[in-house]
Each structure stands twice: as structure tokens, then as C-alpha cells.
Write an enzyme that holds these catalytic residues in place. Structure first.
Site, PDB file in Angstrom:
ATOM      1  N   GLY A 211      -1.594  12.041  -7.590  1.00  0.00           N
ATOM      2  CA  GLY A 211      -2.018  10.636  -7.608  1.00  0.00           C
ATOM      3  C   GLY A 211      -3.356  10.391  -6.943  1.00  0.00           C
ATOM      4  CD  GLU A 212      -3.053  10.427  -3.216  1.00  0.00           C
ATOM      5  OE1 GLU A 212      -2.102  11.221  -3.278  1.00  0.00           O
ATOM      6  OE2 GLU A 212      -2.932   9.198  -3.425  1.00  0.00           O
ATOM      7  CD1 TRP A 260       3.841  11.926  -4.935  1.00  0.00           C
ATOM      8  CD2 TRP A 260       4.637  12.899  -3.085  1.00  0.00           C
ATOM      9  NE1 TRP A 260       3.685  11.034  -3.892  1.00  0.00           N
ATOM     10  CE2 TRP A 260       4.163  11.609  -2.749  1.00  0.00           C
ATOM     11  CE3 TRP A 260       5.186  13.695  -2.072  1.00  0.00           C
ATOM     12  CZ2 TRP A 260       4.223  11.091  -1.437  1.00  0.00           C
ATOM     13  CZ3 TRP A 260       5.239  13.190  -0.780  1.00  0.00           C
ATOM     14  CH2 TRP A 260       4.756  11.902  -0.478  1.00  0.00           C
ATOM     15  CG  ASP A 320      -1.926   6.382  -1.203  1.00  0.00           C
ATOM     16  OD1 ASP A 320      -1.394   6.654  -2.290  1.00  0.00           O
ATOM     17  OD2 ASP A 320      -2.032   7.201  -0.265  1.00  0.00           O
ATOM     18  NE  ARG A 347       2.706   6.201   1.051  1.00  0.00           N
ATOM     19  CZ  ARG A 347       2.029   7.269   0.592  1.00  0.00           C
ATOM     20  NH1 ARG A 347       2.698   8.324   0.127  1.00  0.00           N
ATOM     21  NH2 ARG A 347       0.725   7.284   0.592  1.00  0.00           N
ATOM     22  CG  ASN A 406       4.498   9.619   3.494  1.00  0.00           C
ATOM     23  OD1 ASN A 406       4.765  10.454   2.652  1.00  0.00           O
ATOM     24  ND2 ASN A 406       3.286   9.088   3.583  1.00  0.00           N
TER      25      ASN A 406
HETATM   26 CA    CA Z   1      -0.548   8.660  -2.981  1.00  0.00          CA
END
Ligand code: CA
Length: 575
Positions: A211-212, A260, A320, A347, A406
Site C-alpha cells: 500500500g505504500e 497484509w 494511512d 488504526r 496496528n
Molecule cells: Ca499502510
């Protein structure tokens, strides 16, 4: 004890039965049932009934992702007597996040850089070891340490994902490779770091990170026997797919939505639940729309990967706030009755309860200060426009992009309805700086700085939340960020580890510390428990690393010693 299946290890099984007979004749009360040479096949029936298994057969022990064990030999009254039975040093310095996966006497651990080791779960003797060779180009496009979060078991195989996007099946007894499939090439921003999920019917389900880097996420089902691709669900829909109109033309190709972490499965309704990560690029102004199915949970039909429903936790995310962490299935008290819920700590700092049959929003409450997602209207999250950065402007908001929580999994006790949640009170400044997509390079468009929440003297809070009302019951402040996954057991004990090298046991009702053990490094490993021959063990990796030291420099964790060491504890003299 599990019923063993015919086939593999039959001779060893017969010898085992002879040993049982001999022991019984001699009047030994607890019988040595599993010699290290006999492997009990992991069948659909065993996975469906994993809650009753003596082992720890999958990432969160059971398909519902509760991460809870009914094994109750170690209790609040005796946990202070726990002593190490064996340790195993991996020789690696990065983050050790994986839970040991245990089937009978076979234990499988993965390490950073994709090593897989099979150990005897009683003695620690190494049975076999596999070291994956990772092309250097793959290591250049991994955002957050080189971790691996463990294996899946199905049939007589062990399944592992790798940083260069392979899924590999090994013979559980010998370590011989059965099949090896690449799902994406290395070097373009994708990586695989999760434990796969094995579900009934012989399907190995995997997600992907990226995703980054603007990687377009997916969830894939592979045939457990052959590795053949059965289906693939793209988390960012193309224009002609449902939800495709929530993206500006063309942007879906680099829209993120990574997957992920390990998902959840409901055998009763035959539904797969998977959390989806942030949209790409991070800066929301660059991609108008609600950007489905990023920051959502998707409910899929495991037969074909078709979408049943979705719920988006953070609409049009710019912070994010991946929603990849556990989607836990739990039956919770709600409005005077019991509801089949899906619960999720996000998150964005809110813990949610949804109806897991429909995705309908039931309630959500902040578990840390949350100033980006500030409330809920008609079941949808409401975001504060003042918390959104634009090109050239900065904002200050909480939680930081590292999240109120997280990847570190919480644990849920189904009897008391308590959720044990590692969380962090940190905030951030975030500025819009712009970006262009380039394969293999970060695709963010924002700069940021993580700071402690004003008014707090630290970061980490390990907390117990009553999921019948969303209220915090007790909490424990950690000196450093709280990155320690949780393990709750029927013994009334909750385990977690801290970055300042403590493996802790709490009274699950009061939060009182019952036991503390100094480990060789900070703990980010998932603790587990299992029973062999009637004796309960608790296991956890020490080995600090992961995203925190990379992205939260203000946390002053530089002095924490690194290095992976697996600890296995038990009560001396029991059994
Ligand atoms: Ca991310």
C-alpha cells in the site's frame, strides 16, 4: 488428544499406540501420546474444531481470530511459577513477530527474512530448517522491516509466504518443498509478510502488502494440494466492477488496498472476512472519491471470491489508517440479546462492532484519542475536514499513521466478552507534499512526524475493553510504544510482551501483574499456548523490530537490544 488420520506416519502411529498400551499397563496416568516422528494430519474437522485442539493450529488459533485458548492449567493462582523449558536463538536481528504454530509435538516458527524452522515443541530440538533466498531487489521495496508472521497448516503440509511474493508448501515432517508459486514479481512494491489462512476444502488464502508503493491489493485462494490459483479478489475495483466508480479514471491501478495480515473465516455462513489497507497515494486530494474497498472489511464467498458485503471504517482516508488488523468473530451482548458480531479495533482509534451476517454497523467507540474519524452518522464514519492535509498545508491529528493499534493482534475472551488490546496514544503532524507514481518507489504525497499525544508521558497502553458496552475496564501503560500482541486464556490470565524486555501475565479481570520475565530483547512476537501430553506450555518470540523503530524516531527505542530468541515456558513439575 486428536484422533490421528491414516496415511502418513502410520507405522509411527502404531508404535505410539504400543507405547500407550505399555504405559497404561504400567499405570502411568498421563500418557506420552506424540512421539516427534508422528505427524497428525490437519483435516477440515480439526480446523473446524480448532478451539478444542491441544495445539495452536493457525495464526490466531481459530478461524474466528479470537486468539484465545481454553487451556486452563496455567491460572492466575500459579502463573508466577512459570519457568523457561527451552529457548532457541535465531541469529537474526530484525523483528520477530510470528507466533509458533503447534500441531502435536511439531512446532513451526518463521523469522525475519523468511527462515522457517521446525522444532520439537517439548524439547526444542530442531527437526528441519528452510532459508528462503530473497533477491536483493525485493528487499529494496519493503516498507516496514523484513518480517514474517508465521505459517498455516493443512493436510500434511506447512505453508509460508515470502517477501518476494511466493507461497511455498512444505512437507511438515521433512521440510521438503511440495510446491512453490510466485504471485507477483519482486521489486515493484509488493511483499508478503502474513501467515496464510488454511480453510476447509483445502484452500490456502493469502493477502499481499504494498500500500505504500501504490500496489493494487488482492486476496487470493490457492489449491492446498497444487498451489493452483482458484480465485483472486481485487480490493480496488476496475471501472466495470462494483465500486469501480468510486475512483477517478485510471487510478485504480495504483490504488493500494493491500491485505497484509491474516483474515478470518466463518464456517457457519461460509464467509471469509479480510481487512483492507490504505488507498494510494496517501494524500486524499490526489484521488477524489470514497475509494472502495480501501480501509474496509470485505466479506467474501470462499468458493469464488465474490463480494458479499463490505464496511468502510475510514472513508476517503488520507492518514494511512489501514484496516488490516483482526476482524474478530464474537457473539456479544447487544440491546438485551446476543448478536453475532464482527469486532475490529481500527488504526483510526475506534473499536467497531458490526453484524457479521450483513455488515450492518452496530456501534463504535474511540479506544484512544481520535481526531480524524470523530463520530458516526447513519452507521458511517464522519471525518473532520480540519484533520485533512492539503498540498502545502499541515495538520495535527490523532492517532498517528502508525495507528491507535496496528498489526499486533488483540485477544478476545468469549466467556467474559473482554478484548485485550495493545494500543498507542500518539499523534502526528502531516503535510501534503504531492507525488507521482513510479513502480517500486513510495507513493505517499505526504510528510509526517509522529509525537506522543499531548498531555501523556508515554505512548503505549495495553487495555482491556468490555465488548458488551465498549468501555475500558483496565489498562497498563508501557514505557515504550505498545507493540506486544495479546494472549488470553481460560486460566484467567492475559499475556503480552513489552519493548522494554518484559513478558507479562495479567489477571484478566483486574489488570494486576501476576508475573514478569525479563527477555533478551523487546517483544513484538505473538504469544501462544499449547498442551502436549497433558502439560501446558506458553511460547513467545523476543526480538525487537518492525515498523516502530523505522517510523517513530521520537520513541527513543534505540537502546533496546535486538536479536531473536524463542522462549517456551511451563510450570515445573506439573504432569
Ligand atoms: Ca499502510
Amino acid at each position: 488428544m486428536q484422533e490421528r488420520q491414516p496415511g502418513r506416519g502410520r507405522l509411527a502411529g502404531i508404535l505410539g499406540m504400543l507405547a500407550i498400551t505399555a504405559s497404561a499397563v504400567l499405570g502411568v496416568r498421563s500418557l506420552p501420546t506424540h512421539a516427534a516422528s508422528e505427524y497428525a494430519t490437519v483435516t477440515d474437522a480439526r480446523l473446524t474444531d480448532a478451539t478444542k485442539d491441544d495445539g495452536w493450529l493457525m495464526y490466531r488459533r481459530t478461524w474466528d481470530s479470537q486468539g484465545y485458548s481454553p487451556i486452563d492449567q496455567i491460572t492466575a493462582a500459579n502463573v508466577s511459577g512459570l519457568k523457561p523449558v527451552f529457548t532457541y536463538d535465531t541469529g537474526l536481528k530484525q523483528g520477530h513477530e510470528a507466533p509458533p504454530i503447534v500441531n502435536g509435538r511439531f512446532m513451526y516458527v518463521t523469522t525475519p527474512l523468511d527462515h522457517l524452522i521446525a522444532l520439537d515443541a517439548v524439547t526444542g530440538k530442531v527437526l528441519w530448517k528452510y532459508v528462503h533466498v530473497i533477491p536483493p531487489v525485493a528487499l529494496k521495496t519493503i516498507c516496514c522491516d523484513v518480517v514474517n508472521r508465521g505459517v498455516a497448516l493443512y493436510g500434511d503440509n506447512v505453508y509460508m509466504e515470502t517477501l518476494d511474493n511466493h507461497v511455498i508448501a512444505f512437507d511438515a515432517q521433512t521440510g521438503k518443498i511440495v510446491w512453490n508459486k510466485a504471485l507477483k514479481p519482486p521489486g515493484v512494491g509488493y511483499a508478503m509478510t502474513a501467515a496464510p489462512l488454511a480453510i476447509e476444502g483445502g484452500k490456502i488464502i493469502t493477502g499481499i502488502a504494498g500500500g505504500e508503493y501504490g500496489g493494487r491489493g488482492f486476496i487470493a485462494a490457492l489449491d492446498a494440494k497444487t498451489g493452483d490459483l482458484l480465485w483472486k479478489f481485487q480490493t480496488v475495483p476496475a471501472p466495470d466492477q462494483p465500486g469501480g466508480n468510486t475512483w477517478k479514471p485510471g487510478m485504480y491501478k495504483t490504488g493500494g488496498g493491500s491485505t497484509w495480515l491474516t483474515g478470518t473465516y466463518d464456517a457457519e455462513t461460509k464467509t471469509l472476512f479480510w481487512g483492507v489497507g490504505n488507498p494510494g497515494p496517501w494524500l486524499a486530494d490526489l484521488r477524489p472519491g470514497s475509494n472502495l474497498y480501501t480501509d474496509s472489511v470485505v466479506a467474501l464467498d470462499p468458493e469464488n471470491g465474490k463480494l458479499k458485503w463490505y464496511y468502510q471504517y475510514t472513508p476517503h482516508d488520507t492518514w494511512d489508517y489501514d484496516s488490516t488488523s483482526e476482524q474478530i468473530l464474537a457473539d456479544i451482548p447487544y440491546n438485551g440479546s446476543t448478536v453475532k458480531a464482527l469486532i475490529h479495533a481500527d488504526r483510526n482509534g475506534n473499536v467497531y462492532a458490526l453484524d457479521r451476517a450483513t455488515g450492518k454497523f452496530l456501534w463504535a467507540k474511540p479506544f484512544v484519542k481520535a481526531t480524524s474519524v470523530v463520530g458516526f452518522k447513519d452507521g458511517q464514519a464522519v471525518t473532520d475536514p480540519k484533520a485533512r492535509p492539503h498540498l502545502g498545508t499541515s495538520i495535527f491529528t490523532c492517532p498517528s499513521f502508525l495507528g491507535g493499534t496496528n498489526w499486533y493482534p488483540p485477544s478476545y475472551n468469549p466467556d467474559t466478552h473482554m478484548l485485550y488490546l495493545p494500543s498507542n496514544e500518539w499523534c502526528m503532524t502531516m503535510k501534503g507534499v504531492g507525488t507521482d507514481y513510479k513502480a517500486g518507489l513510495p507513493y505517499l504525497g505526504e510528510s509526517f512526524k509522529v509525537v506522543p499525544q499531548p498531555g501523556t508521558d508515554g505512548f503505549g497502553v495495553f487495555q482491556a475493553i468490555d465488548m458488551s458496552n465498549g468501555k475500558r475496564v483496565w489498562s497498563y501503560d508501557t514505557k515504550f510504544p505498545c507493540n506486544g500482541p495479546a494472549l488470553a486464556t481460560a486460566g484467567g490470565v492475559v499475556f503480552t510482551g513489552t519493548l522494554d524486555q518484559k513478558f507479562l501475565a495479567f489477571n484478566d479481570k483486574t489488570g494486576k501483574i501476576l508475573w514478569s520475565y525479563k527477555t533478551s530483547s523487546g517483544i513484538v512476537g505473538v504469544p501462544i499456548t499449547y498442551k502436549v501430553d497433558g502439560k501446558q506450555y506458553v511460547a513467545v518470540f523476543a526480538g525487537y523490530g518492525g515498523a516502530t523503530p523505522l517510523w517513530a524516531p521520537a520513541t527513543k527505542t534505540d537502546d533496546i537490544p535486538t536479536g531473536g530468541r524463542l522462549y517456551v515456558f511451563a510450570l515445573p513439575g506439573s504432569n
